[in-house]
Enzyme design. Structure first.
Site, PDB file in Angstrom:
ATOM      1  N   ASN A   1       0.753  -1.261  -0.119  1.00  6.11           N
ATOM      2  CA  ASN A   1      -0.067   0.145   0.219  1.00  6.11           C
ATOM      3  C   ASN A   1       0.943   1.126   0.111  1.00  6.11           C
ATOM      4  O   ASN A   1       0.601   2.281  -0.664  1.00  6.11           O
ATOM      5  CB  ASN A   1      -0.937   0.155   1.254  1.00  6.11           C
TER       6      ASN A   1
ATOM      7  N   HIS B   1      -6.271  -9.786  -6.169  1.00  4.82           N
ATOM      8  CA  HIS B   1      -6.285 -10.677  -5.140  1.00  4.82           C
ATOM      9  C   HIS B   1      -6.268 -12.109  -5.461  1.00  4.82           C
ATOM     10  O   HIS B   1      -7.377 -12.574  -6.339  1.00  4.82           O
ATOM     11  CB  HIS B   1      -7.511 -10.312  -4.220  1.00  4.82           C
TER      12      HIS B   1
END
Length: 245
Positions: free
Chosen positions: A132, A216
């Site tokens: 992130n 993901h």
């Protein structure tokens, strides 16, 4: 090899597109308001409260990470920490695993909750953070400082540490992208800890191993992630498991 690189390039491109990152942004600029633009890459519904720990006496391993660790879109038993636990049990190196993956976590956020996690007295901490930070273009020095502090605090609490390498798309330019990738082996070398070179090796960019967001892993993808992580953790914990017997 060329096909593998192309798949990884595609994965990183999809990752950048899904996050809406803008190549014109420079490292260190403020991240966009989350309310205005959600961040699906590392967002999940994972609980911040570890599950009750059973099988007392076995080595306790905390997996500190983001939604890749939490297993976005999957049940807890499909995320790689649970799969690693099952695999190691089968290999004769049983552990107790706590999935401390939290959506959207940066290295700073992981560091902020580390003290409480270490109060659980883990034998090992698997650190899967930084993605992130890189996707937001945060300063490399800040990411480096936070990761090093996480490792130092974990080791200071008596836990062994396994670092999971991350990669990011090239939106912020080749220099930033390379500096980010180089963080992980440098930290591992400086602090004398093992490193998994890339958490999503063999999964990133492979369409049928990722969910519809292209980022993901699916349940099958998580199995491959677990297969990547497990040998490193098994080697790290083998002496601890031997002593516990």
């Amino acid at each position: 090899m060329r096909r593998t690189l192309s798949a990884l390039t595609l994965f990183l491109t999809l990752l950048a597109a899904a996050l809406g990152t803008v190549s014109a942004c420079r490292p260190g600029e403020p991240a966009p308001d989350r309310a205005a633009r959600p961040e699906p890459a590392l967002a999940s519904t994972a609980s911040t409260t570890p599950p009750p720990v059973s099988s007392a006496g076995l080595p306790l391993v905390i997996f500190l990470g983001d939604s890749l660790t939490a297993g976005l879109g999957l049940s807890a038993d499909q995320a790689y920490p649970a799969l690693v636990e099952a695999k190691l049990a089968k290999d004769g190196v049983p552990i107790r695993a706590i999935n401390a993956g939290v959506s959207g976590d940066t290295t700073a956020a992981g560091l902020a909750r580390l003290e409480w996690l270490l109060s659980q007295k883990p034998d090992a901490v698997v650190v899967g953070l930084g993605g992130n930070d890189g996707l937001r273009g945060l300063p490399i020095e800040e990411i480096d400082r936070n990761l090093r502090e996480i490792v130092k605090q974990a080791k200071g609490a008596g836990a062994k540490v396994l670092l999971l390498g991350m990669q990011i798309p090239p939106n912020y330019g080749p220099e930033y992208t390379k500096s980010f990738a180089d963080l992980y082996p440098k930290i591992a070398q400086d602090l004398d800890i093992p490193l998994v070179p890339f958490l999503l090796e063999g999964v990133g960019g492979i369409e049928n191993l990722n969910q519809a967001d292209g980022i993901h892993p699916t349940a099958e993808g998580q199995v491959k992630v677990a297969a990547t992580v497990a040998p490193y953790l098994e080697t790290l914990l083998a002496p601890t498991v031997a002593l516990s017997r």
